[in-house]
Design a protein around this motif. Structure first.
Motif, PDB file in Angstrom:
ATOM      1  N   ARG A 168       0.825  -1.214   0.000  1.00  0.00           N
ATOM      2  CA  ARG A 168       0.000   0.000   0.000  1.00  0.00           C
ATOM      3  C   ARG A 168       0.864   1.271   0.000  1.00  0.00           C
ATOM      4  NH1 ARG A 168      -3.127  -3.752   2.045  1.00  0.00           N
ATOM      5  NH2 ARG A 168      -5.263  -3.842   1.239  1.00  0.00           N
ATOM      6  N   ILE A 169       2.056   1.193   0.644  1.00  0.00           N
ATOM      7  CA  ILE A 169       2.962   2.345   0.553  1.00  0.00           C
ATOM      8  C   ILE A 169       3.320   2.589  -0.908  1.00  0.00           C
ATOM      9  CG2 ILE A 169       5.340   3.114   1.056  1.00  0.00           C
ATOM     10  CD1 ILE A 169       5.018   1.831   3.825  1.00  0.00           C
ATOM     11  N   GLY A 170       3.486   1.507  -1.677  1.00  0.00           N
ATOM     12  CA  GLY A 170       3.848   1.632  -3.093  1.00  0.00           C
ATOM     13  C   GLY A 170       2.803   2.365  -3.910  1.00  0.00           C
ATOM     14  N   ILE A 171       1.566   2.437  -3.400  1.00  0.00           N
ATOM     15  CA  ILE A 171       0.546   3.216  -4.112  1.00  0.00           C
ATOM     16  C   ILE A 171       0.177   4.477  -3.315  1.00  0.00           C
ATOM     17  CG2 ILE A 171      -0.376   1.198  -5.327  1.00  0.00           C
ATOM     18  CD1 ILE A 171      -2.792   1.385  -3.290  1.00  0.00           C
ATOM     19  N   GLY A 172       1.045   4.853  -2.380  1.00  0.00           N
ATOM     20  CA  GLY A 172       0.859   6.129  -1.674  1.00  0.00           C
ATOM     21  C   GLY A 172      -0.159   6.095  -0.566  1.00  0.00           C
ATOM     22  N   GLN A 173      -0.386   4.877  -0.034  1.00  0.00           N
ATOM     23  CA  GLN A 173      -1.287   4.778   1.130  1.00  0.00           C
ATOM     24  C   GLN A 173      -0.491   4.114   2.239  1.00  0.00           C
ATOM     25  OE1 GLN A 173      -5.030   6.211  -0.740  1.00  0.00           O
ATOM     26  NE2 GLN A 173      -4.464   5.827   1.345  1.00  0.00           N
ATOM     27  N   GLY A 174      -1.129   3.268   3.028  1.00  0.00           N
ATOM     28  CA  GLY A 174      -0.397   2.487   4.027  1.00  0.00           C
ATOM     29  C   GLY A 174       0.275   3.327   5.092  1.00  0.00           C
ATOM     30  N   GLY A 175      -0.309   4.468   5.438  1.00  0.00           N
ATOM     31  CA  GLY A 175       0.248   5.299   6.504  1.00  0.00           C
ATOM     32  C   GLY A 175       1.297   6.281   6.026  1.00  0.00           C
ATOM     33  N   LEU A 176       1.551   6.306   4.718  1.00  0.00           N
ATOM     34  CA  LEU A 176       2.531   7.251   4.186  1.00  0.00           C
ATOM     35  C   LEU A 176       1.980   8.678   4.307  1.00  0.00           C
ATOM     36  CD1 LEU A 176       5.273   7.349   2.743  1.00  0.00           C
ATOM     37  CD2 LEU A 176       4.058   7.126   0.577  1.00  0.00           C
ATOM     38  N   ARG A 177       2.807   9.580   4.843  1.00  0.00           N
ATOM     39  CA  ARG A 177       2.406  11.000   4.955  1.00  0.00           C
ATOM     40  C   ARG A 177       3.504  11.856   4.372  1.00  0.00           C
ATOM     41  NH1 ARG A 177       0.942  11.642  11.151  1.00  0.00           N
ATOM     42  NH2 ARG A 177       0.064   9.568  11.465  1.00  0.00           N
ATOM     43  N   VAL A 178       3.133  12.736   3.475  1.00  0.00           N
ATOM     44  CA  VAL A 178       4.139  13.516   2.757  1.00  0.00           C
ATOM     45  C   VAL A 178       3.744  14.995   2.740  1.00  0.00           C
ATOM     46  CG1 VAL A 178       4.658  11.562   1.263  1.00  0.00           C
ATOM     47  CG2 VAL A 178       3.026  13.298   0.507  1.00  0.00           C
ATOM     48  N   THR A 179       4.743  15.825   2.480  1.00  0.00           N
ATOM     49  CA  THR A 179       4.481  17.255   2.292  1.00  0.00           C
ATOM     50  C   THR A 179       4.391  17.549   0.798  1.00  0.00           C
ATOM     51  OG1 THR A 179       6.812  17.807   2.184  1.00  0.00           O
ATOM     52  CG2 THR A 179       5.800  17.819   4.367  1.00  0.00           C
ATOM     53  N   PRO A 180       3.625  18.548   0.425  1.00  0.00           N
ATOM     54  CA  PRO A 180       3.606  18.964  -0.993  1.00  0.00           C
ATOM     55  C   PRO A 180       5.002  19.306  -1.494  1.00  0.00           C
ATOM     56  CG  PRO A 180       1.746  19.923   0.163  1.00  0.00           C
ATOM     57  CD  PRO A 180       2.591  19.248   1.214  1.00  0.00           C
ATOM     58  N   LEU A 181       5.846  19.897  -0.625  1.00  0.00           N
ATOM     59  CA  LEU A 181       7.220  20.198  -1.032  1.00  0.00           C
ATOM     60  C   LEU A 181       7.946  18.926  -1.463  1.00  0.00           C
ATOM     61  CD1 LEU A 181       9.773  22.033  -1.155  1.00  0.00           C
ATOM     62  CD2 LEU A 181      10.137  21.479   1.267  1.00  0.00           C
TER      63      LEU A 181
END
Lengths: 477, 435
Positions: free
Chosen positions: A323-336
């Motif tokens: 799920r991280i590989g599709i941008g889920q799974g608890g991944l949190r990112v900044t727009p930067l």
């Protein structure tokens, strides 16, 4: 009686030498520690009298300047207010509160001597005029960002992939830095900078990172075939594609064009946690982006445990890699961070160090400091960058990102629509990252809108990215 | 070049300094270079030339460097005081004129300064009497817990210690020039320590008592240190006995230790000296606020200083004073702030050069009274500089004495001009060809 007189004089020579030694203790050897002493109000008193330098946009628009106040002191005025407040920040000298560029460049703006000047002291008297800080921020692009976000919470970050210069950085809610005591003029406002501090799931835009890891590591090619049936069991929980659409054996380019979740989850698992973590770190995940901005106002992009909320270290055995590989799974990112992902691909695999300041100019108009573009990381080979660029071009040409198309300019990009909130709430986090022109990328951009009622990245974020790219290219960036 | 012509040439740097200094302060104030600074320089040069002509007429053989060195210090002081408070500077300029008048009077009245010996007991009694005046309610006033001066409201403020130091030196020089032989010859050795005959040593012990009394009654550590140091210096020059000095220092140290631990005001001074950056002491009354800020000001100066008029004296928007007493006690900190380590060292070297000329006079003098007088006055002068600069730089606890010729203060300026007159008188006599 002559000898005692000479000895007496000798004693006074020693005593006076002692005075000189002690004076040099305070003026030279312990001067720095004394100047940093919390009881020392001399520096503060001096800073209050300094006419701090201006902060300017790339076109020379003044973003911050000093106005005379009573008693020879100055107050800070921000002509552009909430339009640039997150980037520029604020300076309240008396209470020592600083934010944004006002904080990061407080010494330059405050006229503190640098280099040789700090060793020998100001021979020609005190610096009561600070230096001007020029930024790469584009006034038009900021205006377009405000217009297109139209009051919705979200963020626009654009940079020049060739140099790392930040061209636009705007987020809602913003605030009025002219009135820090009561900065809120809108119903919702915050000094929290969503462009650099927010932690949002990136959704499918992260598939660009997965694609780079897969191809650059040699485990996959753009033409590699993967089965895209839906649903698929990932980490013991079924994962579906949008609308539960099922694909057969499709190549990675097609899988990116139509954002096929099940394919990319399998790719991430096949690439493995170590290689995924390595490429994420090269893009800048897991560490604070090296922006010239206060570290306390920049968040680290990385996965967090969906159970405990704790940050997960690279290649953690607890992470849900599929799920991280599709941008889920608890991944949190900044727009930067996501703008940096687009920029790395755009610049042939070389991620440039992002920066807001372009040069510092002193009161006499002499440039005293400049930024020379530097490579932060070589994320991938130029060949990989070329292949991923072609895949992202397909996304905009015929896939989920068609609303980002510009006439006469080919755009590469990737949409994302992260699901957020409790299951069944139907809240989404739409994203778009991309760059243009494909042959010679000059602008890389990341756009997101927070917590929309089920809207898609291609639908709401891609048009904003298109406008920003169009504006910046028209400005001659 | 004759001695007097050397003196005249030596006045030029002082006048230039006044002109340049005022010009610098004016530029800093308003970015305007007013020709007033030239006027100041011209007036100052005129006054100095008047003093010079007086010396030329009355003391043709006197040391040629003392007067220019004093002019340099005084002109520098005038600029510094002006920079700190222009009203004070106008008063200081008036005191400067009065100082020159008293300087002239001393030279004319005491052409044969050895007449002073005749009045030695009168002089010492008047000096001590004056010293006690600040303790009397109504006319006395205190600063920072020490009884430093007397004030006749509307008329003037007077700090007797500045004059008493001269009176004490005259007495000691006169008394010891008579008894120095007896003190040495009549001394017995007891347990390896040379003990002088009590009968002749009595007055000296009395001075020790006076120093202690100044501590107890007036709480004035600075003057006490100065007087007692002056006593030991004259005693040492008179007898060449280092043991006297050691015994004297031990006696003083014991007394000072006892009083330092038993008189709260003195104890507070010592605590401030040891822990100036302790936030509790910093905030308390009689605390370390003054010494701490003096040190901060020095730290801001660095090697070259911030330049004339650049020191921050008042917090923007506040009424007064980041550094209390910037023109008197703390003027050395302001000098270091504005002129840096090099400027401060230059001031100290100027003082040392003046002291060197004083000791040179003592060496050249042909009678023991003159020798003791010159070395006593020079030692007292040097001690005063050490006590205040040492206090501001935290070599010793801070005590309020003035920086001679530089600090604002009428008594100090006038008394030190009398001191200069006595040194020049001694010098002229010493350089006369033997008859």
């Amino acid at each position: 009686m002559t000898a005692p007189i000479y000895r007496l004089f000798g004693l006074f020579v020693v005593l006076f030498a002692l005075l000189v030694v002690w004076t040099s203790r305070w003026t030279v050897f312990e001067a720095t520690a004394l100047q940093d002493n919390g009881l020392n109000k001399l520096n503060l008193a001096h800073q209050l009298l300094v006419k701090r330098g201006r902060v300017l946009a790339a076109d020379g628009t003044v973003l911050a300047r000093s106005l005379p106040a009573k008693g020879g002191t100055w107050t800070r005025f921000y002509p552009t207010g909430s339009q640039f407040s997150q980037a520029v920040g604020y300076a309240i000298v008396l209470t020592g509160r600083y934010a944004g560029l006002e904080s990061h460049y407080r010494h330059e703006l405050g006229g503190a001597p640098t280099g040789l000047g700090s060793v020998f002291g100001p021979l020609g008297g005190n610096q009561l005029l600070g230096n001007d800080v020029y930024t790469s921020l584009d006034t038009r692009a900021q205006q377009v960002a405000i217009r297109d976000l139209a009051g919705r919470a979200g963020s626009v970050v654009a940079l020049d992939p060739r140099t790392g210069a930040i061209l636009a950085m705007y987020a809602n809610p913003s605030y009025d830095d002219n009135n820090i005591a009561a900065p809120c003029i809108q119903p919702a406002c915050s000094q929290f900078n969503n462009s650099t501090q927010a932690g949002w799931p990136p959704g499918s835009t992260f598939k660009v990172v997965t694609a780079v890891a897969a191809i650059d590591s040699g485990k996959f090619k753009p033409s590699s075939l993967v089965n895209g049936s839906s649903p698929k069991m990932i980490s013991g929980i079924p994962l579906t594609n949008d609308n539960n659409q099922t694909f057969g054996n499709i190549d990675l380019t097609t899988a990116l064009t139509y954002s096929v979740n099940t394919v990319w989850a399998q790719v991430a698992l096949a690439v493995g946690p170590d290689t995924m973590a390595k490429y994420m770190q090269r893009f800048g995940f897991y560490s604070r982006p090296p922006l010239d901005y206060p570290p306390g106002e920049i968040a680290v992009s990385q996965p967090y445990s969906t159970l405990t909320g704790h940050a997960q270290p690279p290649a953690s055995p607890d992470e849900d890699l599929g799920r991280i590989g599709i941008g889920q799974g608890g991944l949190r990112v900044t727009p930067l961070q996501m703008a940096m992902v687009a920029a790395a691909v755009a610049n042939g695999g070389n991620l440039m160090t992002p920066h807001l300041m372009t040069r510092v100019v002193d009161q006499y108009g002499r440039t005293v400091q400049t930024v020379s573009p530097s490579v932060y990381n070589q994320v991938m080979s130029p060949a990989t960058a070329q292949e991923v660029t072609q895949m992202m071009k397909r996304v905009v040409d015929e896939g989920t990102g068609t609303p980002a198309q510009l006439s006469g300019i080919s755009v590469a990009g990737k949409t994302g629509t992260a699901t957020i909130g409790t299951p069944g709430s139907n809240l989404t986090e739409p994203w778009f990252i991309g760059f243009a022109p494909v042959g010679n990328p000059k602008v890389a951009v990341a756009v997101t809108i927070a917590r929309t009622p089920g809207q898609f990245g291609g639908q709401v974020a891609a048009p904003i990215a298109r406008d920003i790219i169009q504006t910046l290219l028209a400005e001659g960036k | 070049m004759s001695a007097r012509n050397r003196e005249l040439v030596g006045l030029i740097p002082a006048s230039l300094l006044v002109t340049a200094g005022f010009a610098g302060v004016f530029i800093q104030r308003s970015n305007v270079l007013s020709n007033v600074s030239l006027t100041y320089g011209a007036i100052f040069l005129g006054l100095c030339v008047a003093g010079h002509i007086l010396i030329r007429m009355t003391l043709p053989r006197a040391d040629p460097y003392m007067f220019p060195l004093v002019a340099l210090l005084a002109s520098f002081g005038l600029v510094m005081v002006y920079r700190i408070d222009s009203t004070l500077a106008r008063q200081q300029a008036q005191w400067f004129v009065l100082g020159l008048i008293l300087f002239a009077a001393t030279i004319i009245l005491f052409r044969d300064y050895r007449r002073l010996e005749r009045y030695r007991y009168t002089i010492v009694l008047v000096s001590l009497g004056l010293m006690v005046l600040p303790r009397f309610p109504g006319i006395g006033y205190s600063a920072n817990g020490a009884y430093l001066g007397i004030r006749i409201p509307g008329l003037f403020v007077f700090q007797p210690a500045e004059f008493a130091k001269i009176g004490l030196v005259i007495f000691l020089a006169s008394y010891l020039s008579d008894t120095r032989q007896v003190l040495v010859v009549g001394a017995r050795r007891f347990l390896g320590v040379t003990i002088p005959p009590i009968k002749h040593f009595g007055p000296v012990v009395m001075i020790w008592g006076v120093a202690m009394l100044i501590l107890i009654l007036l709480h004035d550590v600075g003057s006490s240190l100065m007087f007692y140091g002056g006593l030991l210096a004259v005693l040492y020059v008179a007898t060449s006995r280092i043991s006297f000095v050691v015994v004297g220092m031990v006696a003083f140290a014991l007394g000072a230790w006892y009083l330092g631990t038993h008189i709260s005001h003195i104890h507070a001074r010592v605590e401030d000296w040891l822990h100036p950056f302790d936030p509790r002491l910093y905030a308390s009354p009689l605390g370390s606020y003054q010494i701490a800020n003096g040190i901060f000001a020095q730290a801001a100066g660095g090697l070259f200083g911030q330049g004339f008029g650049q020191s921050t004296l008042v917090f923007p928007g506040a009424k007064c004073c980041l550094i209390p007493n910037p023109g008197t006690d703390m003027i050395y900190a302001i000098i270091t702030d504005e002129l840096g380590l090099f400027g401060a060292a230059a001031v100290l070297i100027t003082y040392l050069m003046f002291v060197a000329r004083g000791f040179k006079t003592a060496v050249m003098a042909r009678d023991s009274f003159s020798t003791l007088l010159a070395s006593g006055l020079s030692a007292m002068f040097a001690l005063q500089v050490f006590v205040i600069v040492g206090g501001v730089t935290r070599v010793i606890p801070l005590t309020g004495v003035t920086l001679p010729f530089i600090s604002y203060g009428g008594s100090s300026l006038v008394a030190n001009f009398v001191l200069l007159a006595l040194l020049l008188l001694t010098s002229d006599r010493a350089r006369r060809p033997a008859q």
